[in-house]
Design an enzyme around this catalytic site. Structure first.
Site, short mmCIF file in Angstrom:
data_model
loop_
_atom_site.label_atom_id
_atom_site.label_comp_id
_atom_site.label_asym_id
_atom_site.label_seq_id
_atom_site.Cartn_x
_atom_site.Cartn_y
_atom_site.Cartn_z
N GLU A 95 16.56 8.95 -10.88
CA GLU A 95 16.37 8.19 -9.65
C GLU A 95 16.51 6.70 -9.93
O GLU A 95 16.21 6.21 -11.02
CB GLU A 95 14.99 8.50 -9.06
CG GLU A 95 14.90 9.98 -8.72
CD GLU A 95 13.58 10.40 -8.09
OE1 GLU A 95 13.46 11.58 -7.77
OE2 GLU A 95 12.69 9.55 -7.93
N CYS A 109 15.95 -1.18 -9.46
CA CYS A 109 15.09 -0.60 -10.48
C CYS A 109 15.89 0.54 -11.13
O CYS A 109 16.33 1.46 -10.43
CB CYS A 109 13.82 -0.07 -9.82
SG CYS A 109 12.72 0.79 -10.94
N CYS A 116 10.76 11.47 -19.51
CA CYS A 116 10.11 10.50 -20.40
C CYS A 116 9.19 11.26 -21.34
O CYS A 116 8.54 12.22 -20.92
CB CYS A 116 9.30 9.49 -19.58
SG CYS A 116 8.59 8.16 -20.56
N CYS A 120 2.37 9.43 -19.85
CA CYS A 120 1.26 8.69 -19.25
C CYS A 120 0.68 9.56 -18.13
O CYS A 120 1.43 10.10 -17.31
CB CYS A 120 1.72 7.35 -18.69
SG CYS A 120 2.37 6.25 -19.97
N CYS A 123 1.43 8.85 -14.30
CA CYS A 123 2.82 8.62 -13.89
C CYS A 123 3.52 9.95 -13.63
O CYS A 123 3.44 10.87 -14.45
CB CYS A 123 3.55 7.85 -14.99
SG CYS A 123 5.31 7.62 -14.67
N GLY A 176 11.66 6.83 -17.54
CA GLY A 176 11.96 6.67 -18.96
C GLY A 176 11.31 5.48 -19.61
O GLY A 176 10.78 4.59 -18.95
N GLU A 177 11.34 5.49 -20.95
CA GLU A 177 10.81 4.39 -21.75
C GLU A 177 12.00 3.65 -22.37
O GLU A 177 12.63 4.15 -23.31
CB GLU A 177 9.86 4.96 -22.83
CG GLU A 177 9.47 3.97 -23.92
CD GLU A 177 9.01 2.60 -23.42
OE1 GLU A 177 8.26 2.53 -22.43
OE2 GLU A 177 9.43 1.59 -24.00
N SER A 206 10.58 -3.16 -18.91
CA SER A 206 9.16 -2.78 -18.94
C SER A 206 8.96 -1.69 -19.99
O SER A 206 9.70 -0.72 -20.04
CB SER A 206 8.76 -2.26 -17.56
OG SER A 206 7.41 -1.83 -17.57
N LEU A 232 0.04 -2.55 -20.21
CA LEU A 232 -1.22 -2.60 -20.96
C LEU A 232 -2.21 -1.58 -20.37
O LEU A 232 -2.70 -0.71 -21.06
CB LEU A 232 -1.79 -4.04 -20.89
CG LEU A 232 -3.11 -4.28 -21.60
CD1 LEU A 232 -2.97 -4.05 -23.10
CD2 LEU A 232 -3.59 -5.71 -21.32
N ASN A 311 0.05 4.06 -7.16
CA ASN A 311 0.75 4.90 -6.19
C ASN A 311 0.43 6.34 -6.52
O ASN A 311 0.69 6.80 -7.63
CB ASN A 311 2.26 4.67 -6.29
CG ASN A 311 2.60 3.21 -6.06
OD1 ASN A 311 2.21 2.62 -5.06
ND2 ASN A 311 3.29 2.61 -7.02
N CYS A 353 6.60 2.61 -8.00
CA CYS A 353 6.38 2.76 -9.44
C CYS A 353 5.63 4.04 -9.75
O CYS A 353 4.60 4.32 -9.13
CB CYS A 353 5.54 1.63 -9.98
SG CYS A 353 6.43 0.12 -10.21
#
Ligand code: SAH
Length: 365
Positions: A95, A109, A116, A120, A123, A176-177, A206, A232, A311, A353
């Site tokens: 996406e 974005c 990923c 997290c 997420c 993704g990272e 990011s 963080l 979100n 996000c």
């Protein structure tokens, strides 16, 4: 984990295809092809008249003009955010989001991986696991995709097909990272900086905070000085580990040390580093957590903390109560910490996000 993410499925880049198709071609031919891809003058390799005819014909046959194909575009009720679901090589989907920024221009974005590996817990992308890295082309073509989208939209462009607002910013905040896909992200940055007018201060990468990769980029002369945002999310080690399984005991000390090195090296770019902090009710938004964050920012010197409203993603978490959010922010401000608050956009189309997920069965969330 990083080596593993590099190895899985390997997809060739456009430049590699080009090299294989035209092994003897002079270097400037590749540059001409890349330039053409980013030029509004061309819609196909067959239009690129400065390339030899045979080369054009071969390219039309062998290489798709876009490395991402539209599956679906959703529009937010306010018409200020669009979510695109696109297919990449091998039929996988990612996406990408187009949103109006505060200056009235567009921010894109981009996703950097299919899925990923960081997992997290708050997420949505974290719940789908890791499939593969995107290539540099699949990353930059998310921006080319939106440029073409604007040009063909009767409401978002003028009668000549010129977009009413331009794409001015790019954030690597999709799926993704980015730093787990270091080389392809770096190449995507090079392409953007070489062939678009989007400059280094308009691009933000990011990261969850992969310290080996953060250290690597500090010593990498070919890593461009784009803005960095480090997720963080808590300055308390235990809380951070619960939210982000990629965290570990010595992480925060390592991050402080890295930040000192970053400032030593790039004092003039102090403002180009941000720490992101997603506000989760009773999890990381208490007075104790604010205090830990104040101590953290004192250790690293003047930094900017970007508070992100959570979100909802169907996780166990809830967003901070308005009173708690305000109190947390005030506690930081009173201590002299520079705090900003992110606007939430596109949550009605699950484009905000952390809401980016494409279901494994191919249906779109
Ligand atoms: N892997 C990168 C990019 C992730 S998305 C990173 O970790 O930074 C960009 C930001 O959105 C990150 O700060 C991420 O932690 C945050 N985010 C993830 N899920 C969220 C959610 N549900 N609500 C708000 N922000 C979220």
């Amino acid at each position: 984990m990083i080596a593993q993410t590099e190895e899985k499925e390997r997809v060739n880049t456009r430049a590699e295809h080009f090299g294989r198709l035209f092994p003897g071609a002079p270097k400037f031919r590749l540059k001409q092809m890349e330039e053409a891809l980013f030029s509004p003058l061309f819609q196909s390799f067959s239009d690129v008249s400065n390339l030899p005819l045979l080369m054009r014909e071969t390219l039309v046959r062998e290489l798709p003009w876009f490395a991402v194909q539209e599956v679906q575009v959703l529009e937010s009720a306010k018409k200020d955010t669009y979510k695109g679901v696109v297919e990449v090589q091998g039929g996988k989907r990612v996406e990408t989001v187009l949103m109006k920024n505060a200056r009235g221009a567009w921010t894109v974005c981009v996703s950097s991986q299919v899925g990923c590996a960081m997992a997290c817990t708050f997420c949505a992308t974290g719940t789908m696991g890791f499939t593969r890295n995107l290539t540099s082309d699949e990353i930059v073509d998310q921006i080319r995709f939106w440029e073409a989208f604007l040009r063909k939209s009767p409401t978002l462009s003028d009668s000549k097909g010129e977009p009413l607002s331009r794409i001015s910013n790019v954030v690597f905040m999709g799926m993704g990272e980015p730093l787990a896909n270091y080389e392809q992200v770096k190449e995507a940055l090079r392409l953007l900086l070489s062939y678009t007018d989007i400059g280094v201060t308009r691009i933000t990468v990011s990261t969850v905070g992969l310290l080996p990769m953060l250290r690597k980029l500090l010593d990498d002369p070919t890593w461009p000085p784009v803005r960095l945002a480090v997720s963080l999310h808590s300055a308390d080690g235990e809380t951070r580990k619960n939210m982000m399984p990629s965290s570990y005991d010595a992480f925060l000390d390592g991050l402080v040390e890295w930040t000192e090195r970053y400032f030593e090296k790039f004092e003039s770019r102090r403002r180009h580093l941000t720490f992101e902090y997603v506000m989760l009710s009773k999890v990381n938004d208490t007075e104790r957590h604010a205090k830990a964050l104040i101590d953290f920012s004192r250790r690293v010197g003047k930094v900017r903390i970007n508070l992100i409203p959570y979100n909802f993603t169907g996780s166990i978490y809830r967003d901070s109560l308005p009173g708690d959010f305000a109190r947390f922010q005030k506690q930081l401000e009173d201590a002299g910490v520079v705090v900003t608050r992110r606007r939430t956009m596109g949550d009605d189309i699950a484009a905000a996000c952390g809401q980016l997920i494409v279901e494994k069965n191919g249906s779109v969330d």
